[in-house]
Design an enzyme around this catalytic site. Structure first.
Site, short mmCIF file in Angstrom:
data_model
loop_
_atom_site.label_atom_id
_atom_site.label_comp_id
_atom_site.label_asym_id
_atom_site.label_seq_id
_atom_site.Cartn_x
_atom_site.Cartn_y
_atom_site.Cartn_z
N ASP A 74 -12.19 -5.33 0.58
CA ASP A 74 -11.06 -6.28 0.57
C ASP A 74 -11.53 -7.71 0.30
O ASP A 74 -12.33 -8.25 1.04
CB ASP A 74 -10.39 -6.18 1.95
CG ASP A 74 -9.25 -7.16 2.17
OD1 ASP A 74 -8.84 -7.85 1.21
OD2 ASP A 74 -8.75 -7.22 3.32
N ALA A 96 7.90 -8.00 10.08
CA ALA A 96 8.39 -6.86 10.85
C ALA A 96 7.28 -5.86 11.11
O ALA A 96 7.24 -5.22 12.17
CB ALA A 96 9.54 -6.19 10.10
N ASP A 114 -7.37 -2.82 3.50
CA ASP A 114 -7.24 -4.18 4.05
C ASP A 114 -7.85 -4.17 5.44
O ASP A 114 -7.58 -3.27 6.24
CB ASP A 114 -5.76 -4.57 4.18
CG ASP A 114 -5.13 -4.88 2.84
OD1 ASP A 114 -5.84 -4.85 1.82
OD2 ASP A 114 -3.91 -5.16 2.82
N HIS A 117 -6.95 -10.48 7.28
CA HIS A 117 -8.03 -10.17 6.35
C HIS A 117 -9.34 -10.83 6.76
O HIS A 117 -9.36 -11.94 7.27
CB HIS A 117 -7.66 -10.61 4.94
CG HIS A 117 -6.45 -9.91 4.39
ND1 HIS A 117 -6.52 -8.70 3.75
CD2 HIS A 117 -5.14 -10.25 4.44
CE1 HIS A 117 -5.30 -8.33 3.40
NE2 HIS A 117 -4.44 -9.25 3.81
N HIS A 126 0.81 -1.23 0.00
CA HIS A 126 0.00 0.00 0.00
C HIS A 126 0.84 1.27 0.00
O HIS A 126 0.34 2.33 -0.35
CB HIS A 126 -0.97 -0.01 1.19
CG HIS A 126 -2.02 -1.07 1.05
ND1 HIS A 126 -3.32 -0.79 0.72
CD2 HIS A 126 -1.94 -2.42 1.15
CE1 HIS A 126 -4.00 -1.93 0.63
NE2 HIS A 126 -3.19 -2.93 0.89
#
Lengths: 555, 555
Positions: free
Chosen positions: B195, B232, B163, B368, B78
């Site tokens: 989404d 991360a 998302d 999601h 994104h």
């Protein structure tokens, strides 16, 4: 006296710490038998390779000892290397009817059929091979006519499960012969070698029959054509598709070369039961209404040349998707194939088909035993020693852990490597030495002529392409009379990078100048200076590392 | 009057019929806003490519209309293309604190930080951008500080979920602001963009918090070091690992460049809560007993250069696996990465670690929404029109089917393509035309200089390698004065194929002879005859098709 000192050697040449390419050597004194002889597919690093077979140098060296090759079943990862290996060591091959039926097809393609002795066995049969006796035990798997093996050796019995699951309600025939395994267990088994593929999965693998119920439900609701993709060798799956077709009054057409080949063999040998008039030729599917037709096809893994991929891409000569088609992909994805399969599914949806795949319905079951089945086998067979086989390291390790949970001590469990030798007496087992083992890469007609250097170059070329620098020198004066010319492929789009190309020429010229100043006038020095200078220049300019190939001509 | 004729244009430039590279253009009259600007990873055909960004020619062409770029969250798919796109169109960027914090890191690397205007927003804030007003709505996802968007336009409200999942017990903050979405729904929403990633999954996505319970159970039993690999950017996951570490009296060290970067940003901005004295430097891990240490690392996808892969391969400078280590891979595999991950798991097991991965325990949940959540959103927002976004064709199609099940008619559902223009008025919507959209490939420093021809050549070179044929002619007489010489790379192992190389020279000579006889003496003809003749000869001999590169020098 001498005989007592002999030991049984069990030597996996493939199938250990990898999925596929299964082959194991059993050696005692002057006798060797081989169990299975499979191929595997190249991994991502083996660019351009068609298939991978085991290195059988050890067998070639001990050619005269080999009494025969024994097959557990007819999957490629158990028989696929035979056409290559039988060219080197021509010994009799033993297997069940369907297994040899499939092998015959392969041998015919390689023009080997007439020169190889094939011996058909039935479950319950025993064959004598030198000091060994091999008993074929009924088993279940995702292909019919699968066997587990009991190998009687001078030091004790080895049970090899082959690939297996326990199916209490198989489509054809009986469940795995657990009673026989229990009997062997009571007699005393020295070593159990057992399939590790599904050790990460809890519980039991569902019966193949459950897929049939799902087909029935789906077929009942379907209003258009149905296309089912499945593995060609899964004869029972195909039988269930045919059963559902018959039930719901649909004709069946076969699509894909291997599908047609395998089904012909299976029907000829009586492993598939297709009522008269159900099968129609793929050329004639236009004659039937969509609601009266099922097409069974290859291509579950999204292989670009398979029938399903070509159908999805509108590149198949005989089958075209029409809106309202229902496509069932009756398989799970083999790791590494996910993206290819996804591409095919997307294409099918775009063409107007509805697609059912594993994420959406129970249209596939595995052919391999899960944890509870693996425990059952260990407990029935009660071996002294245990060797997990058929799996990557993680599977073997976890299968070993399972054996420990069931009471085996670490020194009774052997996690092997291909080529390692397990030496057994009637009451001991230890890893002792190793023999040559490894991958032989098949690329086109070449068997083993592609090695690490060639693969490394292919990888290098694939990443940043190639720069060729050509220079012609006058041999008398040593001066440049043509070039440096720069030719590139797979590096940048040349028309938009003319400046860069020109700069490279200048850099190459300067490099030659430098050689002259430093009196490094031999070809090797010139080549290596050009290579290094250009490499640094190109990396600085582009952060890429194409292969640089300096070519010097002298006239 | 003229204004009434204007329509809202919604133009996805990426993220449709693909996973990743999300970017959508909203245009009304003289105003444009852009939602997200992500990158994606190259597919298997894009050999040597580092990353893929959207083609934004349309934005460049309409540069002066763009009022700003609005970000839903800080994931690479994104925000990852922003450093490239902001070089072309420098407009203000709006996002929440963590989102911009992560973006700042990227802009700094590209030396763009000082030249871009970044505007931090909070959930509930609204920003005015030309005729548009954009409201940031609290949402849940696998990264903190995620927003859904309500975009107020002259023709109605567009809700873009970004998302999302619905997490009723998030690690930090509140669940998605369902009440606000319901309120918007009551007001009347023109278009919902939602989404589609997990539309194939039934039910609900589990709360992030469930992973914490699993960590607690695992940490409780662990007796040696614990290494946890995770994304991360999944700040909440990392927080839970730290919580479990604190609970079981372990220090935490961070490993991997992006892990350290993201955690620093998250801690600075207050998104991560680490008690004093818990974090230790990776250089000092030797000072702690194994049972008092947790290492959090990157590398869940088996990326060859990631910390975990290097640790597994014993190539990491600071962390080495010691028998008894427990490695937890807290992620699922992104399709295409299965084999790489498997390789890392096998290596870790071999080094004596125990490894827990998704197949074995509930150590990951998706970010999601699954089917039931998607239904809930549709029912709360009650849009006039529906556009499934963020997914491959199959996901979009099935998300569309879901909308149909909920009562939408086919003409109210828009399955888009990148570049297609959806035109909306207050009561109508239709696809009308398209703009340039596509992939721009980033390879080293080159952006867009690798196109189809270059990729085709890389593919060709990767499969069967290369044959270079060099010939020098005398320009005066036209006769050959050096060569043909044959150089090959990635074809066969040359030392074992000298005969073949010699034969190729003869074939090339014969080809030249043929040219002379037929009076085809121009370079182009010579090259093409050499190429064809050699190609046929090599295929006949080897069933391979290397790239053949004839080079002619004239002196």
């Amino acid at each position: 006296m001498a005989k007592n000192k002999k030991k049984l050697k069990v030597i996996p040449l493939g199938g250990i710490q990898e999925i596929g390419k299964n082959i194991t050597v059993f050696e005692y004194g002057e006798d060797i038998i081989v169990v299975d002889c499979g191929m595997t597919f190249p991994d991502d690093e083996m660019l351009g390779i068609d298939l991978v077979i085991p290195d059988v140098s050890y067998l070639i060296k001990n050619r005269e000892k080999i009494r025969g090759i024994v097959l557990t079943h007819g999957h490629e990862d158990h028989i696929g290397a035979l056409p290559y290996v039988l060219k080197e060591i021509n010994v009799p091959v033993y297997g069940t009817k369907l297994t040899l039926g499939l092998l015959k097809n392969k041998l015919e393609e390689h023009e080997l059929l007439s020169s190889v002795k094939l011996e058909t066995v039935k479950h319950g049969d025993t064959v004598e091979l030198g000091v060994f006796r091999v008993e074929f035990i009924r088993s279940n798997h995702s292909i019919a006519d699968t066997s587990a093996l009991a190998i009687y050796t001078p030091v004790g019995i080895v049970v090899h499960t082959g690939d297996f699951k326990i199916d209490y309600t198989p489509i054809e025939g009986e469940p795995m012969d657990l009673a026989r395994l229990a009997e062997l267990g009571r007699k005393g088994v020295l070593l159990l070698m057992s399939d590790s593929t599904n050790v990460e999965h809890e519980g039991y693998t569902m019966s193949e029959r459950t897929v049939g119920s799902t087909f029935d439900e789906i077929f009942m609701k379907a209003t258009g054509r149905i296309l089912v993709a499945t593995f060609a060798s899964n004869v029972h799956r195909i039988q269930q598709i045919i059963n559902a077709a018959v039930k719901f009054n649909r004709k069946v057409a076969m699509c894909g070369r291997s599908m047609i080949n395998v089904c012909n063999v299976a029907m000829e040998l009586g492993y598939m039961n297709v009522p008269e008039g159900v099968l129609v030729d793929i050329d004639n599917i236009g004659k039937y209404n969509p609601e009266h037709l099922v097409i069974i096809t290859t291509g579950t893994q999204g292989e670009p040349m398979s029938a399903l991929s070509r159908i999805a891409a509108s590149e198949h000569k005989k089958v075209e998707i029409i809106p309202g088609d229902l496509v069932i992909i009756s398989a799970s994805s083999i790791p590494g194939n996910e993206r290819l399969i996804s591409r095919v599914i997307n294409e099918l949806f775009k063409k107007g088909a509805d697609v059912i795949y594993e994420a959406l319905a129970d249209i596939h079951v595995s052919g391999h035993a899960c944890k509870e089945e693996l425990k059952l086998i260990q407990k029935l067979v009660q071996p002294k020693f245990f060797m997990p086989v058929h799996g990557e390291y993680r599977h073997l390790k976890q299968h070993g852990n399972l054996a420990r949970q069931l009471g085996k001590s670490p020194d009774e469990i052997f996690i092997m490597e291909n080529g390692k030798v397990l030496e057994l007496t009637a009451d001991s087992a230890k890893i002792n030495g190793s023999v040559t083992a490894g991958n032989v890469l098949v690329d086109g007609l070449g068997i083993g002529d592609v090695g690490n250097i060639v693969l490394r170059d292919r990888k290098h070329l694939s990443q940043d392409g190639l720069i060729v620098v050509v220079i012609t020198f006058a041999s008398e004066t040593g001066s440049v009379i043509a070039g440096p010319d720069i030719i590139s492929r797979g590096f940048v789009y040349v028309r938009e990078s003319e400046d860069l190309m020109d700069e490279m020429k200048e850099v190459a010229k300067a490099a030659l100048q430098k050689c002259e100043e430093k009196k490094k006038n031999d070809w090797a020095s010139k080549k290596s200076v050009i290579k290094e200078t250009l490499r640094d220049f190109i990396y600085e300019k582009t952060k890429r590392k194409p292969m640089i190939l300096p070519i010097i001509m002298e006239v």
